[in-house]
Design an enzyme around this catalytic site. Sequence first.
Site, PDB file in Angstrom:
ATOM      1  CD  GLU A   1      -1.541  -2.414   1.646  1.00 36.92           C
ATOM      2  OE1 GLU A   1      -0.389  -2.533   2.099  1.00 36.92           O
ATOM      3  OE2 GLU A   1      -2.326  -3.374   1.533  1.00 36.92           O
TER       4      GLU A   1
ATOM      5  CG  HIS B   1      -8.353  -7.889   8.235  1.00 39.04           C
ATOM      6  ND1 HIS B   1      -7.521  -8.340   9.209  1.00 39.04           N
ATOM      7  CD2 HIS B   1      -7.650  -7.940   7.069  1.00 39.04           C
ATOM      8  CE1 HIS B   1      -6.354  -8.673   8.694  1.00 39.04           C
ATOM      9  NE2 HIS B   1      -6.396  -8.421   7.396  1.00 39.04           N
TER      10      HIS B   1
END
Lengths: 468, 336
Positions: B71, B140
């Site tokens: 990322e 998550h």
Amino acid sequence: MTGSIHPVTIPKWGLSMQEGTVAVWHKAVGDVVAVGDVIADIESTKIANELEARASGVLRRRLFAEGDVCPVGTLIGIIAQGDVADADLDAFIDAFVIEEDDARETDDPVEQILFGGAASPSDQPGATVIPDPLRAHGRQSEVFATDETLRLAALWDVDLGKVTGTGRGGRISKSDMVAAITAAGGSVGSETEPARTVPAGPLVGQSLDATSVDRHRFAALHVAARASPAKPPILLIHGFGGDHDGWTLNQGILASDRDVYAIDLPGHGGSTSDVKTGTFADLATLVTAWMDARGLSGVHLVGHSMGAAVAVTVAGLRTDLVRSVTAIAGIGFGGLPDQNYLTGFAGATDTDMLRPAVEKLFTRAELVTPDVLDALMVYKRKAGVTDALGRLIDQALNVSSIAAVTAQRQALMVPMFAIYGERDRILPTTDSERLAASLVVAGAGHMPQTEAADTINRAIADFVGRHD
Amino acid sequence: MPQKSLRTAINEALAQEMRRDPTVVMIGEDIAGGIGGKGQEEDAWGGVMGVTKGLLGEFGPDRVLDTPISETAYIGAAVGAAAAGLRPVAELMFCDFLGVCFDQVMNQAAKFRYMFGGHAHMPLVIRMQVGAGFSASAQHSQTLHGLLTHIPGLKVVMPSDAYEAKGLLIEAIRDDDPVMFLENKVMYDDMAEVPDDPYTIPMGVAKLTRNGGDLTIVAIGRMVHIANQAADILARRGVNATVIDVRCTSPLDEETIIESIERTGRLVVVDEGNPRCGFAADIASLAVTQAFKALRAPVRLVTPPHTPVPFAPVLEALYIPSADRVVAAAVEVLQA
């Protein structure tokens, strides 16, 4: 005594209605009228509608002829009992002044009871003045405005095309509209809607308890009195297929000065499914055992539908436990229940089958949301419930058992009060069947405690207060 | 109108904007389905939730860029591409991964227009999954719109259904500022009526999903459904609630919220984000600073506790605001 004289006035239907025409009289002087009877047709410039009686009695006077135009609130007739003297009627007419309340917007009868005539202050004459150049005359321009601005513009008949928006992207806010109204020489009244007492579920001082007696587990919701010393308690008993949640709009309000219990009958809610043979005597015996276990005596019983028959039977078994009985759409208080409803409710295996039955409970079908039906199906799928409901239909909710409850009720010396929904489709009653000491709630169906909670709460509080 | 899932609506918005504008490109992990991996069938996955499936076939690898698990690198690349004139739509698999690319978002993307005196644009969209409910544990399952809203210069959008998602995503792609687009992962299969043609929904304009005079419930994203359920339960108790789907936390449609509170005098805010310094607290602050005189009761906030999202399904269900909790809060403000 003017308490038994009831004025018939020109209603206010809608914001713009200033006066009404007496189009047709449906009742002649001397006719007996009941609450909800259509007395006359009234026409405004926008609509024609039926004017229903808000009180029972005799139509004693008609003060205007068909075709006469009268301002909103004008006294056009008198309902009173036949024995009220003519001189008293004349005095009442002379003393009558148009009240602010009469000039308020009224809506569907049920709404009216629930919300106490929910009119925004801006509806009151003089509060909001929209200058003519800003008026939309019913035609709204396409504009970018907030939802509240659009709502008020429609209510106040403001043409938003003539208002400059100062928000992001030229969006018109309420303050933009108010500024434009003020700049054009108009005025805006109080912007908030009037506070209303919103009946809601009890949260403070409540406890859901479980008491086992005679191998039966009882669930009950207890709401403690908010004031002390507490007056004698109330026990709420739900109807066929119901549970303590059905009193959500009532229990917390009634607990202002006394403890209020809402029991789940056997076969219902969180209580044991076993209803023994399913007679009223079985249910009542179990309830008295529970009351003994809880140390409850001298209680005001409030029963809905089948619960009213249980209340009567409890009072017949043990007068010491019962201070008064209030029956809401009560079995044994006139009429016979719709068997199609009972079997339709008991036999439904999914929400689609259940919906038509449950909708019959209410005047307003929209009160039956998918959540209501889902919750009922969850209950109906519990082990033993189908059997319990079947036994109750066979053993309790039949003509001879109901006749026995009616006879029991007539023999009891306990103070009694009956509440009826005028449009009850489950247990319809006629005037002659109803108790003299009763309240008929206009517009309500079989669930007046939900459909007209404010009215019912006041009536119960008043009745039990007089029999503490 | 055709019924489409949230997944399909987002896919359709992406495809239609890529057809309309050749500068729209996509970048992210697995969005083309493990391209370049050994033995991996091309376009097999379409992202971890299958949202971008089929886009590689139509637009090719030059416009649908599959990246390594980095990322830090590819969000930075997306920011650079936007500064250089493309309209990248980056997919950050889970918003929880903002942690490794936050400088790119917070210090670069959010600041460009301001620091270059309005001469630089940042037409970037970062799509990311939010939300608890899959027992995907604490790393998550977060819903971090609050964190993003805290940063001036970012637009933050969280659609409540498929219809909203398509219109808001097209608007976000066409917008010249960086837009953080938060999709709730438990809603991808939820259906709604979605037009086939492209359409836009402006950012900063809230939508009323219920319109009643008794109290105001403000919500965003998936919580709009919870609020609607609560409003329906309240309606059968004779209480009419307004439910406001604010759609975006930045820009925030303050007018709609304030005007509704002025009408109802009662406010409940429902949010899945963390409660401290969060969206719910922000709306409560708006109410008491802008509409204090209209309030008839203390504002109630229905949020998770200030804890990480639990892994255990039982605890996770308790963590997420429920319709019952919203009803209870509404009853409290109505009784006050």
